[in-house]
Design a protein around this motif. Structure first.
Motif, PDB file in Angstrom:
ATOM      1  N   SER A 202       0.835  -1.201   0.000  1.00  0.00           N
ATOM      2  CA  SER A 202       0.000   0.000   0.000  1.00  0.00           C
ATOM      3  C   SER A 202       0.867   1.247   0.000  1.00  0.00           C
ATOM      4  N   GLN A 203       0.603   2.145  -0.932  1.00  0.00           N
ATOM      5  CA  GLN A 203       1.324   3.405  -0.986  1.00  0.00           C
ATOM      6  C   GLN A 203       1.053   4.240   0.261  1.00  0.00           C
ATOM      7  N   ASN A 204      -0.179   4.190   0.733  1.00  0.00           N
ATOM      8  CA  ASN A 204      -0.542   4.942   1.930  1.00  0.00           C
ATOM      9  C   ASN A 204       0.239   4.451   3.147  1.00  0.00           C
ATOM     10  N   ASP A 205       0.393   3.124   3.271  1.00  0.00           N
ATOM     11  CA  ASP A 205       1.162   2.569   4.394  1.00  0.00           C
ATOM     12  C   ASP A 205       2.610   3.058   4.340  1.00  0.00           C
ATOM     13  N   GLU A 206       3.197   3.055   3.160  1.00  0.00           N
ATOM     14  CA  GLU A 206       4.574   3.522   3.012  1.00  0.00           C
ATOM     15  C   GLU A 206       4.708   4.979   3.419  1.00  0.00           C
ATOM     16  N   GLU A 207       3.761   5.787   3.007  1.00  0.00           N
ATOM     17  CA  GLU A 207       3.813   7.210   3.339  1.00  0.00           C
ATOM     18  C   GLU A 207       3.705   7.427   4.843  1.00  0.00           C
ATOM     19  N   GLN A 208       2.885   6.626   5.509  1.00  0.00           N
ATOM     20  CA  GLN A 208       2.747   6.751   6.960  1.00  0.00           C
ATOM     21  C   GLN A 208       4.030   6.321   7.671  1.00  0.00           C
ATOM     22  N   ILE A 209       4.659   5.284   7.185  1.00  0.00           N
ATOM     23  CA  ILE A 209       5.917   4.827   7.780  1.00  0.00           C
ATOM     24  C   ILE A 209       6.983   5.907   7.624  1.00  0.00           C
ATOM     25  N   ILE A 210       7.081   6.472   6.434  1.00  0.00           N
ATOM     26  CA  ILE A 210       8.069   7.532   6.183  1.00  0.00           C
ATOM     27  C   ILE A 210       7.806   8.732   7.084  1.00  0.00           C
ATOM     28  N   LEU A 211       6.546   9.101   7.236  1.00  0.00           N
ATOM     29  CA  LEU A 211       6.179  10.240   8.081  1.00  0.00           C
ATOM     30  C   LEU A 211       6.628  10.021   9.527  1.00  0.00           C
ATOM     31  N   HIS A 212       6.378   8.817  10.049  1.00  0.00           N
ATOM     32  CA  HIS A 212       6.784   8.503  11.424  1.00  0.00           C
ATOM     33  C   HIS A 212       8.308   8.461  11.559  1.00  0.00           C
ATOM     34  N   CYS A 213       8.984   7.945  10.527  1.00  0.00           N
ATOM     35  CA  CYS A 213      10.453   7.900  10.564  1.00  0.00           C
ATOM     36  C   CYS A 213      11.038   9.313  10.627  1.00  0.00           C
ATOM     37  N   GLU A 214      10.474  10.213   9.842  1.00  0.00           N
ATOM     38  CA  GLU A 214      10.944  11.599   9.855  1.00  0.00           C
ATOM     39  C   GLU A 214      10.724  12.231  11.230  1.00  0.00           C
ATOM     40  N   GLY A 215       9.596  11.895  11.855  1.00  0.00           N
ATOM     41  CA  GLY A 215       9.309  12.419  13.185  1.00  0.00           C
ATOM     42  C   GLY A 215      10.314  11.956  14.209  1.00  0.00           C
ATOM     43  N   ILE A 216      10.682  10.675  14.154  1.00  0.00           N
ATOM     44  CA  ILE A 216      11.677  10.143  15.090  1.00  0.00           C
ATOM     45  C   ILE A 216      13.035  10.792  14.834  1.00  0.00           C
ATOM     46  N   ALA A 217      13.373  10.975  13.556  1.00  0.00           N
ATOM     47  CA  ALA A 217      14.648  11.604  13.202  1.00  0.00           C
ATOM     48  C   ALA A 217      14.715  13.022  13.749  1.00  0.00           C
ATOM     49  N   GLU A 243      13.804  -6.263  -2.652  1.00  0.00           N
ATOM     50  CA  GLU A 243      13.976  -5.308  -1.562  1.00  0.00           C
ATOM     51  C   GLU A 243      14.123  -3.901  -2.118  1.00  0.00           C
ATOM     52  N   THR A 244      13.319  -2.980  -1.578  1.00  0.00           N
ATOM     53  CA  THR A 244      13.335  -1.589  -2.021  1.00  0.00           C
ATOM     54  C   THR A 244      13.441  -0.680  -0.806  1.00  0.00           C
ATOM     55  N   LYS A 245      14.444   0.186  -0.795  1.00  0.00           N
ATOM     56  CA  LYS A 245      14.616   1.118   0.322  1.00  0.00           C
ATOM     57  C   LYS A 245      13.605   2.258   0.172  1.00  0.00           C
ATOM     58  N   ILE A 246      12.784   2.474   1.209  1.00  0.00           N
ATOM     59  CA  ILE A 246      11.766   3.521   1.112  1.00  0.00           C
ATOM     60  C   ILE A 246      12.125   4.765   1.925  1.00  0.00           C
ATOM     61  N   TRP A 247      13.100   4.626   2.827  1.00  0.00           N
ATOM     62  CA  TRP A 247      13.508   5.785   3.629  1.00  0.00           C
ATOM     63  C   TRP A 247      14.896   5.561   4.183  1.00  0.00           C
ATOM     64  N   GLU A 248      15.700   6.640   4.221  1.00  0.00           N
ATOM     65  CA  GLU A 248      17.050   6.549   4.769  1.00  0.00           C
ATOM     66  C   GLU A 248      17.440   7.894   5.363  1.00  0.00           C
ATOM     67  N   LYS A 249      18.198   7.848   6.438  1.00  0.00           N
ATOM     68  CA  LYS A 249      18.624   9.067   7.105  1.00  0.00           C
ATOM     69  C   LYS A 249      20.027   8.847   7.683  1.00  0.00           C
ATOM     70  N   THR A 250      20.916   9.793   7.413  1.00  0.00           N
ATOM     71  CA  THR A 250      22.239   9.775   8.027  1.00  0.00           C
ATOM     72  C   THR A 250      22.322  10.911   9.041  1.00  0.00           C
ATOM     73  N   PHE A 251      22.556  10.537  10.278  1.00  0.00           N
ATOM     74  CA  PHE A 251      22.730  11.520  11.353  1.00  0.00           C
ATOM     75  C   PHE A 251      24.216  11.884  11.382  1.00  0.00           C
ATOM     76  N   LYS A 252      24.507  13.136  11.130  1.00  0.00           N
ATOM     77  CA  LYS A 252      25.899  13.586  11.111  1.00  0.00           C
ATOM     78  C   LYS A 252      26.356  13.958  12.523  1.00  0.00           C
ATOM     79  N   ALA A 253      27.636  13.711  12.764  1.00  0.00           N
ATOM     80  CA  ALA A 253      28.217  14.098  14.054  1.00  0.00           C
ATOM     81  C   ALA A 253      28.004  15.588  14.275  1.00  0.00           C
ATOM     82  N   ASN A 254      27.619  15.983  15.481  1.00  0.00           N
ATOM     83  CA  ASN A 254      27.331  17.386  15.760  1.00  0.00           C
ATOM     84  C   ASN A 254      28.187  17.953  16.883  1.00  0.00           C
ATOM     85  N   MET A 255      29.284  17.296  17.187  1.00  0.00           N
ATOM     86  CA  MET A 255      30.148  17.791  18.251  1.00  0.00           C
ATOM     87  C   MET A 255      31.601  17.404  17.992  1.00  0.00           C
TER      88      MET A 255
END
Length: 255
Positions: A202-217, A243-255
Motif C-alpha cells: 500500500s502506498q498509503n502505508d509507506e507514506e505513513q511509515i516515512i512520516l513517522h520515521c521523519e518524526g523520530i529523526a 527489496e526496495t529502500k523507502i527511507w534513509e537518514k544519516t545523522f551527522k556528528a554534531n560535536m
C-alpha cells in the motif's frame, strides 16, 4: 531293491532340506521397503498460526498421517496422495492468510541395518492472498556496528561523561543488538507491529511509515552525537523477495 529305494529316499530328503534352507536364507537378506506420506509446512506467517495448523492437519489427514497414526504402504501411491492433497488445496484456496507453503513428502524405509528412512518432496502446495495480491514486509537496518566502533575509538578523547551521552544517543537511533542482549531503537519500538510482518502492499502505508520515521529523526536530531550513523527502512516482497529502500537518514556528528 529295498536298499536302493531307501538310498533314493535319503537323497531326495537331503535335496528337499537343502532347498528349504536356501529359501530361508534368501528371506533373511531381503528388506522390503515400506512407504508413508506426510505434509510439512515450508513457509507461513506466525500471525496466522491457527490457520496454518488447521490446513496442515487437513493435508496430513488426507495422506494418512494423523497426529497419532500413520498409514504404512507396501508400494508408493504418489498420484493418489497428490490427488488427495489437491482436494485439500481447493478447499482452502480462498483462505484469508497472507501466504503458506507446504511440501508433500514420500518417506521410504526398510529394516536394513544402518539404512535410514529417506524423504523425497514430490509436490508443493501454496495458499494465501499473496498469490493474487502483492504482499510486503518492512525491515530496519543501520550502521550500528560501525557507529559503536567509531565511538569506542573516540572514548578517551570524549571523556567518560560525553562518551556515555553518545552511547545513549546511539541507543535511541540504532539500538544495540549483540549475541547476549538486545536494546531496540526508537524506530524498532515504534514499528514493533510492522517490522517482520506481512501486509498488502500500500502506498498509503509507506507514506505513513516515512512520516513517522521523519518524526523520530527530528526528535533525535538535537541529541549529542560524536560519530556519523545511518538508518534505513526497506520493503521486501513476500514472494519475489525484491527489496526496495523507502527511507534513509544519516545523522551527522554534531560535536
Amino acid at each position: 531293491m529295498k536298499k536302493i529305494l531307501m538310498t533314493f529316499a535319503a537323497v531326495l530328503c537331503c535335496v528337499m532340506t537343502a532347498t528349504v534352507f536356501t529359501a530361508c536364507g534368501d528371506d533373511d537378506t531381503s528388506y522390503p521397503a515400506t512407504y508413508r506420506y506426510e505434509v510439512r509446512l515450508e513457509q507461513g506467517s506466525v500471525a496466522y498460526t491457527q490457520e496454518l495448523q488447521e490446513v496442515l492437519a487437513a493435508f496430513n489427514h488426507a495422506v494418512g498421517a494423523d497426529a497419532y497414526y500413520q498409514t504404512m504402504l507396501k508400494s508408493p501411491k504418489d498420484e493418489e496422495m497428490k490427488a488427495e492433497c489437491e482436494v485439500v488445496r481447493k478447499r482452502y484456496e480462498n483462505i484469508q492468510s497472507a501466504y503458506m507453503k507446504f511440501y508433500l513428502i514420500r518417506i521410504t524405509a526398510t529394516a536394513e541395518p544402518g539404512k535410514e528412512a529417506k524423504g523425497d518432496v514430490i509436490a508443493t502446495y501454496e495458499l494465501g492472498q499473496a498469490l493474487t495480491t502483492p504482499y510486503v514486509t518492512y525491515s530496519f537496518a543501520s550502521s550500528e556496528d560501525e557507529a559503536y566502533a567509531a565511538l569506542e575509538a573516540k572514548k578517551e578523547e570524549l571523556g567518560d561523561s560525553l562518551y556515555k551521552l553518545n552511547r545513549r544517543t546511539l541507543l535511541k537511533i540504532v539500538g544495540r543488538h549483540t549475541s547476549y542482549s538486545t536494546s531496540q531503537s526508537l524506530y524498532e519500538q515504534t514499528f514493533s507491529d510492522v517490522f517482520g510482518k506481512y501486509f498488502k502492499e500500500s502506498q498509503n502505508d509507506e507514506e505513513q511509515i516515512i512520516l513517522h520515521c521523519e518524526g523520530i529523526a527530528e526528535t533525535c536530531s538535537t541529541e549529542p552525537l560524536a560519530v556519523d550513523v545511518t538508518v534505513s527502512v526497506s520493503k521486501i516482497g513476500l514472494l519475489d523477495k525484491k527489496e526496495t529502500k523507502i527511507w534513509e537518514k544519516t545523522f551527522k556528528a554534531n560535536m
